[in-house]
Design a protein around this motif. Structure first.
Motif: not given
Length: 168
Positions: A80-82, A150-155, A163-168
């Motif tokens: 996850p992005a976190t 995961s039942e509650h996937p995040g980004d 670089r690392f980043g997030a996919l929303e």
């Protein structure tokens, strides 16, 4: 068609070009002897649905290479992005071999006993069925033995332009 080695492609230009390809970020893990091994990997690919196969590209000089070849089983944890810090830590060359997962919440996969990251968006366990030499890497193809999501996937954590980043 013959295969000729192209010698006029600049390695730096190639690296810049492939850095424009956004990829997901995973941790690939195994257990060899009594030691857990893990590495950050973005060169992971679903290969087939029948049978269920996936691959990871492993640098031949990496410590992980010997471990995964020895064990024959491995796990993939989709980050996850976190988990940016985890991805950076497990991509650090020269980190201590022993205890590298001590600061990362993980559990043992039921099918293989390999470490899987507890906070991952999804986790898979695999058994190696083929390997293919590919330059300074080896493509390790595995048969998927188990899948958890995961039942509650995040980004999702992604890697783009170095670089690392997030996919929303």
């Amino acid at each position: 068609m013959t295969s000729e080695q192209v010698t006029d492609v600049d390695e730096g230009a190639y690296r810049r070009a492939v850095s424009r390809f956004a990829t997901g970020v995973t941790v690939v893990s195994t257990r060899s002897g009594e030691i857990d091994h893990a590495m950050t990997a973005n060169a992971v690919c679903s290969v087939s649905l029948d049978p269920l196969l996936m691959l990871v590209s492993v640098e031949n000089e990496a410590r992980f290479y010997d471990a995964v070849m020895d064990s024959g089983v491995w796990g993939v944890s989709i980050l996850p992005a976190t988990a940016r810090g985890t991805a950076q830590w497990l991509a650090t060359r020269g980190r201590p071999l022993h205890g590298q997962l001590d600061r990362v919440p993980h559990h043992r996969g039921e099918a293989t006993g390999v470490p899987l990251l507890s906070e991952a968006l999804a986790q898979m366990e695999l058994r190696t069925v083929q390997t293919h030499a590919a330059g300074d890497h080896t493509l390790v193809v595995g048969h998927v033995l188990s899948v958890q999501t995961s039942e509650h996937p995040g980004d999702a954590l992604v890697y783009y332009r170095g670089r690392f980043g997030a996919l929303e």
